[in-house]
Design an enzyme around this catalytic site. Structure first.
Site, PDB file in Angstrom:
ATOM      1  N   ASP A  38       0.939  -1.055  -0.026  1.00  0.00           N
ATOM      2  CA  ASP A  38       0.286  -0.129   0.210  1.00  0.00           C
ATOM      3  C   ASP A  38       1.016   1.167  -0.069  1.00  0.00           C
ATOM      4  O   ASP A  38       1.799   1.151   0.663  1.00  0.00           O
ATOM      5  CB  ASP A  38      -0.996   0.074   1.267  1.00  0.00           C
ATOM      6  CG  ASP A  38      -1.862  -1.237   0.990  1.00  0.00           C
ATOM      7  OD1 ASP A  38      -2.441  -1.336   0.267  1.00  0.00           O
ATOM      8  OD2 ASP A  38      -2.436  -1.666   2.422  1.00  0.00           O
ATOM      9  N   ASP A  42      -6.976  -1.169  -4.281  1.00  0.00           N
ATOM     10  CA  ASP A  42      -8.178  -1.122  -3.542  1.00  0.00           C
ATOM     11  C   ASP A  42      -9.065  -0.116  -4.223  1.00  0.00           C
ATOM     12  O   ASP A  42     -10.552  -0.091  -3.836  1.00  0.00           O
ATOM     13  CB  ASP A  42      -7.540  -0.483  -2.344  1.00  0.00           C
ATOM     14  CG  ASP A  42      -6.797  -1.548  -1.285  1.00  0.00           C
ATOM     15  OD1 ASP A  42      -7.063  -2.635  -1.365  1.00  0.00           O
ATOM     16  OD2 ASP A  42      -5.731  -0.992  -0.819  1.00  0.00           O
TER      17      ASP A  42
END
Length: 197
Positions: A143, A157
């Site tokens: 991330d 995401d």
């Protein structure tokens, strides 16, 4: 019949029969595959760049509002379920298979787009879980997008959230994956009402 009356304004307005006898179904599957492939590649490439460039620094993109900040997430969204990485990996594999199975029934441009984003997002994070440390099915997801008061996330995401929004829109419109409308099953409705958007 459809050709004689004129071309439909959108793929969602065509009947399943017309889609099965024309190249419309092929176009929808091509749309699905193209979206899935492009978004998947963007996700993978941005993660590679993030690992290379953000190992020891943060990069502000929009002041403090959007910052590139590298994290490795063993869990699901919002770093939940960090002790269930293998289970999350198996769920993701099942999700990929289900999306691919559903894509055979595509009769709606909206659903083709939604499932394309969904496949890209699930497959993108699953790729990390399979190939990244600490090992297969236990890999940590990369991330790198950070907003204030929000968990760090990635392109996969974003794709999953876009897919969720599009699926909700299709559900509210009453459009099934095969392009038929839920209100078309209602014998009380007249033909023009069943075809309204």
């Amino acid at each position: 019949m459809q050709a004689a009356r004129g071309t439909s304004l959108s793929d969602d307005d065509a009947t399943p029969e017309s889609r099965s006898t024309t190249h419309g179904g092929g176009r929808l599957r091509l749309r699905f595959a193209a979206i899935a492939l492009v978004v998947y590649l963007v996700d993978i490439l941005t993660k590679i760049v993030a690992v290379d460039e953000l190992a020891d620094r943060d990069i502000p993109l929009v002041g403090d509002f959007l910052v590139l900040h590298l994290t490795r997430n063993p869990g699901a969204a919002f770093s939940t379920g960090t002790q269930f990485t293998e289970v999350l990996s198996v769920i993701a594999i099942v999700a990929v298979v289900v999306v691919l199975w559903l894509s055979r029934r595509l009769g709606s441009a909206g659903w083709a787009t939604a499932l394309g984003f969904l496949l890209a997002g699930v497959a993108g994070n699953l790729t990390d879980r399979i190939f990244r440390d600490p090992g297969p099915l236990r890999g940590h997801v990369i991330d790198f997008l950070m907003l204030p008061n929000w968990p760090v996330f990635n392109i996969a995401d974003v794709a999953i959230n876009i897919a969720a929004g599009l699926i909700l829109i299709q559900a509210f419109r009453g459009i099934r994956i095969d392009g038929t409308r839920e209100d078309a099953d209602d014998p009380e409705r007249t033909e023009p009402e069943a075809k309204q958007t």
